[in-house]
Design an enzyme around this catalytic site. Sequence first.
Site, PDB file in Angstrom:
ATOM      1  N   GLU A  90       0.853  -1.181   0.000  1.00 30.21           N
ATOM      2  CA  GLU A  90       0.000   0.000   0.000  1.00 30.21           C
ATOM      3  C   GLU A  90       0.889   1.230   0.000  1.00 30.21           C
ATOM      4  OE1 GLU A  90      -3.547   2.199   2.573  1.00 30.21           O
ATOM      5  OE2 GLU A  90      -2.932   0.158   3.089  1.00 30.21           O
ATOM      6  N   ASP A 115       4.925   5.144   3.358  1.00 23.48           N
ATOM      7  CA  ASP A 115       4.537   6.545   3.360  1.00 23.48           C
ATOM      8  C   ASP A 115       5.725   7.383   3.816  1.00 23.48           C
ATOM      9  OD1 ASP A 115       3.069   9.070   3.664  1.00 23.48           O
ATOM     10  OD2 ASP A 115       1.264   7.842   3.705  1.00 23.48           O
ATOM     11  N   ASP A 165      -1.862  12.003  -4.231  1.00 20.89           N
ATOM     12  CA  ASP A 165      -1.878  13.420  -4.578  1.00 20.89           C
ATOM     13  C   ASP A 165      -2.196  13.552  -6.070  1.00 20.89           C
ATOM     14  OD1 ASP A 165      -1.300  16.132  -5.107  1.00 20.89           O
ATOM     15  OD2 ASP A 165       0.230  16.184  -3.545  1.00 20.89           O
ATOM     16  N   ASP A 201     -10.585  10.689  -6.102  1.00 19.16           N
ATOM     17  CA  ASP A 201     -11.779  11.521  -6.250  1.00 19.16           C
ATOM     18  C   ASP A 201     -11.525  12.661  -7.240  1.00 19.16           C
ATOM     19  OD1 ASP A 201      -9.998  12.853  -4.500  1.00 19.16           O
ATOM     20  OD2 ASP A 201     -11.628  14.108  -3.752  1.00 19.16           O
ATOM     21  N   PHE A 257      -9.699  11.099   3.144  1.00 16.72           N
ATOM     22  CA  PHE A 257      -9.586  11.880   1.915  1.00 16.72           C
ATOM     23  C   PHE A 257     -10.838  11.721   1.057  1.00 16.72           C
ATOM     24  CE2 PHE A 257      -5.130  11.128   3.104  1.00 16.72           C
ATOM     25  CZ  PHE A 257      -4.670  12.444   3.102  1.00 16.72           C
ATOM     26  N   GLU A 258     -11.405  10.539   1.063  1.00 20.76           N
ATOM     27  CA  GLU A 258     -12.625  10.292   0.304  1.00 20.76           C
ATOM     28  C   GLU A 258     -13.777  11.121   0.851  1.00 20.76           C
ATOM     29  OE1 GLU A 258     -15.190   6.405  -1.222  1.00 20.76           O
ATOM     30  OE2 GLU A 258     -13.519   6.174   0.175  1.00 20.76           O
TER      31      GLU A 258
END
Length: 276
Positions: A90, A115, A165, A201, A257-258
């Site tokens: 991920e 990350d 991003d 999105d 974020f969604e």
Amino acid sequence: MTSSAPSTQLSASARLSAAPAAYPAPMYPHKATEAQHREQRIRSFQPRRGRMTKAQAGALDRGWERFGLAIDGTPLDLPVLFGGRPVTLEIGFGMGDTTAAMAAADPSAGILAADVHTPGHGNLLQFLERDGSENVRLAAGDAVILLRDMLPDASLAGLRVYFPDPWPKPKHHKRRLLQSSFLDLVLPRLAPGALVHCATDWEPYAEQMLAVLGASPELENLHPEGDGSGWLEPDEHPAGSVPGYAPRPDWRPVTKFERAGLAKGHVVHDLLFRRR
């Protein structure tokens, strides 16, 4: 403790926060090599070390030696690291809530979560402590180095990239992660049958993702006819679907974020592809 003390005497959270500023990602606990400092390429992220809460720093100090690793170019033995579990990579887990929920829901699957956001590492470690999850390993640094130098071929059962991003300005599109050059790096690391799952999105980025993934003969789109949600007007798609996109799987939780994107009126696009 004085500032001149060697890094090996510092706490985990202090070492991660004090990573070399010249390197574009937190390199815990080592120092980046000279070759990595000199490496010149466009990156899809900006360093996001940020300020940690006391709770996040405490979780890092307690859990990093067990669950964390530096992206330093050292090859990984995933079967040993994950106890033989199939491993999904991920990239970009944010504050870790989605990663932790998916790990708790399926303890038989391993998640290698990469990350560059230091507080996010601490936050995810808090969730792992809370849930008692043993099937996650956190990687601090640049996922390109992780893929290129540290993972053997056919070692991954999946890849997840959720809400990366979007780099919306045209002059920044070259920084988007999902591009053909990135896919060329990913594909050899995917085992046959591996699942590639992306979500965004930002509709122009979704279109780019679909074009890049759909152009590869090594990947099969699991939803070529669309998701049936009717995002577009009926006269544009009489069947009421968006070709190429997938419905959100039940096993992908709604992310922070969604929710933020939906609050702005954005449409979320999922893409599901399988390695042939």
